[in-house]
Scaffold this active site. Structure first.
Site, short mmCIF file in Angstrom:
data_model
loop_
_atom_site.label_atom_id
_atom_site.label_comp_id
_atom_site.label_asym_id
_atom_site.label_seq_id
_atom_site.Cartn_x
_atom_site.Cartn_y
_atom_site.Cartn_z
N LYS A 166 4.54 11.80 -3.60
CA LYS A 166 5.41 10.76 -3.04
C LYS A 166 6.33 11.40 -2.00
O LYS A 166 6.96 12.42 -2.28
CB LYS A 166 6.22 10.13 -4.18
N ARG A 179 3.83 13.22 -8.67
CA ARG A 179 3.76 12.30 -9.81
C ARG A 179 2.39 12.38 -10.47
O ARG A 179 1.38 12.49 -9.78
CB ARG A 179 4.02 10.89 -9.30
N ASP A 199 3.86 -4.91 -7.50
CA ASP A 199 3.30 -3.66 -6.97
C ASP A 199 3.88 -2.44 -7.68
O ASP A 199 3.38 -1.33 -7.49
CB ASP A 199 3.52 -3.56 -5.45
N ASN A 200 4.91 -2.66 -8.48
CA ASN A 200 5.48 -1.54 -9.23
C ASN A 200 5.11 -1.60 -10.71
O ASN A 200 5.70 -0.91 -11.53
CB ASN A 200 7.01 -1.53 -9.09
N GLY A 205 0.84 -1.20 0.00
CA GLY A 205 0.00 0.00 0.00
C GLY A 205 0.87 1.24 0.00
O GLY A 205 2.09 1.17 0.15
N GLY A 254 2.77 3.59 1.40
CA GLY A 254 3.37 3.82 2.70
C GLY A 254 4.00 5.19 2.83
O GLY A 254 4.33 5.65 3.93
#
Ligand code: AMP
Ligand code: MG
Length: 484
Positions: A113, A176, A252-253, A90, A92
């Site tokens: 980010k 981003r 996850d990326n 998630g 973070g």
């Protein structure tokens, strides 16, 4: 054209509800200041660079101010990291501040980010450091300028907030932009936690918002998976053709949009090396340069697994099987263009593979080679690049075959055609490192200049010859770790 405080919000992801994300406010940074901003990214939001005031950027993206219509959320996901399933990841240290739409009606996520801790921070501090924020900024915008799909970067904000990594550093944020921040791991989370209704809701959202054409297919969920396979085949072909190494291809990326996403210790190849590992922490080379192709396939199969309750397994398998042939076709097409070939002939793949083998042996600078090969006339160009090779007899034979191959085509406009696809300026690790060293000393000139040069990678720019050189020896072996 508008100013930053005039953006139009439409927070579709937040509206899906608290199962998908959690409301969290950004944590302010101390003494935020604008390090660098991208005019090209501003244009995506119809922002007028001449109205862009540094203090407004610093306040908004340093966590001190927020639009009234923003709804900051930390998104939940899980994913396979280095081949192992991690059930709880998630956002973070990042927040989806909200979704805005531009005058053309395109939606863009604003994702901050480095915005501080969230319920998904686990042991982390929720922060990002200046060097990794600059690296992601430069890479996102450089890839986009090369025509390689990527998340975008609006700006980097620096600060005085201390952040502890291997040593004390300073906190920064990156704003981003992407049409979506849904990852393969977002689907995996709802699959592995056995929440089929929520998974379906997420898939329906992704189709409605990002793949509406799938709704016209007899099986929209299968069509979605097939589209993701296709986009990834095209993306990975571009990475391989341009020598881009992502570094952390965990699921996850991986973006469901098939864009380059969540950069860590990425690198563009300097010398050609098929086995190049850009991530210092990747001891087994799982994400080495040449492994990116099978790993993308592996990641897509992990995504397919998450969809088994929505689509027949056999149909998923068939769609997945499209990946490799599609990848190969795109890759060969790109490499032909890089070699200046405008037609397709049978021996072309062998010609490319032989060249790469020779480059590997001679540690030839990958991107500069193609640029220099484009000079006219071709025999002279070959003569100039020849010195870089070790197997000279092999290279002479290759050059002979290459000349025979291009003789079968019209040579008119060869240099212009090749220069339009072969960058002169590439984001080399050492160039990024020099810009970062200066920025850490409070001087942002170099990062701004490097960004400007990379915004027009195919065009020779006056006074910028130093950015087009091969790296110095020290610059080839920088160790880039996962810590960011
Ligand atoms: P990454 O390696 O940046 O893709 O991150 C992997 C996971 O670790 C994600 O869930 C991130 O949100 C989380 N993460 C990475 N760095 C931090 C940090 N400094 N604080 C909190 N979470 C982090
Ligand atoms: Mg990540």
């Amino acid at each position: 054209m508008k100013a930053l405080d005039e953006l139009n919000f439409d927070n579709r992801f937040a509206a899906l509800g608290d199962v998908f994300s959690t409301h969290v406010l950004p944590q302010p940074l101390d003494a935020p200041r604008l390090v660098v901003a991208s005019d090209a990214a501003m244009a995506l939001l119809d922002l007028d660079p001449s109205q862009a005031r540094e203090e407004v950027f610093a306040q908004l993206f340093g966590g001190h101010k927020l639009w009234a219509e923003a709804e900051p959320r930390a998104m939940v996901y899980s994913g396979h990291q280095f081949g192992h399933y991690n059930p709880q990841l998630g956002d973070g240290r990042g927040l989806l501040l909200g979704e805005v739409y531009n005058d053309a009606g395109e939606h863009w996520d604003l994702h901050l980010k480095g915005a501080g801790q969230t319920p998904y921070s686990r042991m982390g501090d929720g922060r990002a450091v200046l060097r990794s924020s600059i690296r992601e900024f430069l890479a996102s915008e450089a890839l986009a300028a090369l025509g390689i799909p990527s998340s975008r970067a609006l700006c980097v904000i620096g600060s005085d907030t201390p952040v502890w990594r291997e040593k004390q550093e300073r906190g920064a944020t990156l704003l981003r932009l992407a049409h979506s921040h849904v990852r393969f791991g977002s689907f995996e989370y709802f699959y592995y936690t056995r929440q089929p209704e929520q998974l379906q809701k997420l898939v329906d959202h992704v189709i409605a918002a990002h793949y509406p054409e799938c709704l016209e297919q007899p099986q929209p969920y299968l069509a979605l998976f097939r589209s993701i396979v296709e986009r990834n085949a095209e993306l990975i072909a571009q990475w391989q053709a341009y020598g881009f190494c992502h570094g952390v291809m965990n699921t996850d990326n991986m973006s469901i949009l098939g864009i380059t996403f969540d950069f860590g210790p990425f690198a563009f190849l300097d010398d050609f090396d098929a086995g190049f590992i850009c991530n210092h922490s990747d001891h087994e080379g799982r994400y080495s340069f040449s492994n990116q192709v099978p790993i993308a396939h592996w990641n897509l199969s992990a995504l397919g697994q998450a969809l088994v309750n929505l689509v027949e397994v056999e149909a998923l398998r068939e769609a997945l099987a499209l990946f490799l042939p599609l990848y190969q076709a795109h890759y060969l097409d790109l490499m032909r263009r890089r070699l200046g070939l405008s037609t397709a002939q049978d021996g072309d793949l062998a010609l490319v593979e032989r060249l790469l083998g020779l480059m590997q042996l001679g540690a030839v600078d990958y991107n500069l080679f193609f640029r220099r090969l484009g000079e006219q006339p071709a025999p002279q160009a070959l003569g100039k690049v020849r010195d870089d090779f070790v197997d000279l007899a092999g290279f002479d034979q290759w050059g002979h075959d290459y000349l025979a191959r291009i003789a079968s085509e019209d040579a008119a406009g060869r240099t212009a055609r090749m220069n339009a696809v072969n960058p002169l300026y590439v984001l080399r690790n050492y160039l990024a490192q020099k810009a970062i060293d200066a920025a850490e000393d409070g001087n942002y000139e170099e990062v701004r200049r490097l960004h400007q040069v990379l915004a027009r990678p195919f065009e020779e720019q006056a006074g910028m010859q130093a950015y087009a050189e091969r790296p110095p020896e020290w610059g080839k072996h920088l160790e880039i770790s996962c810590s960011s």
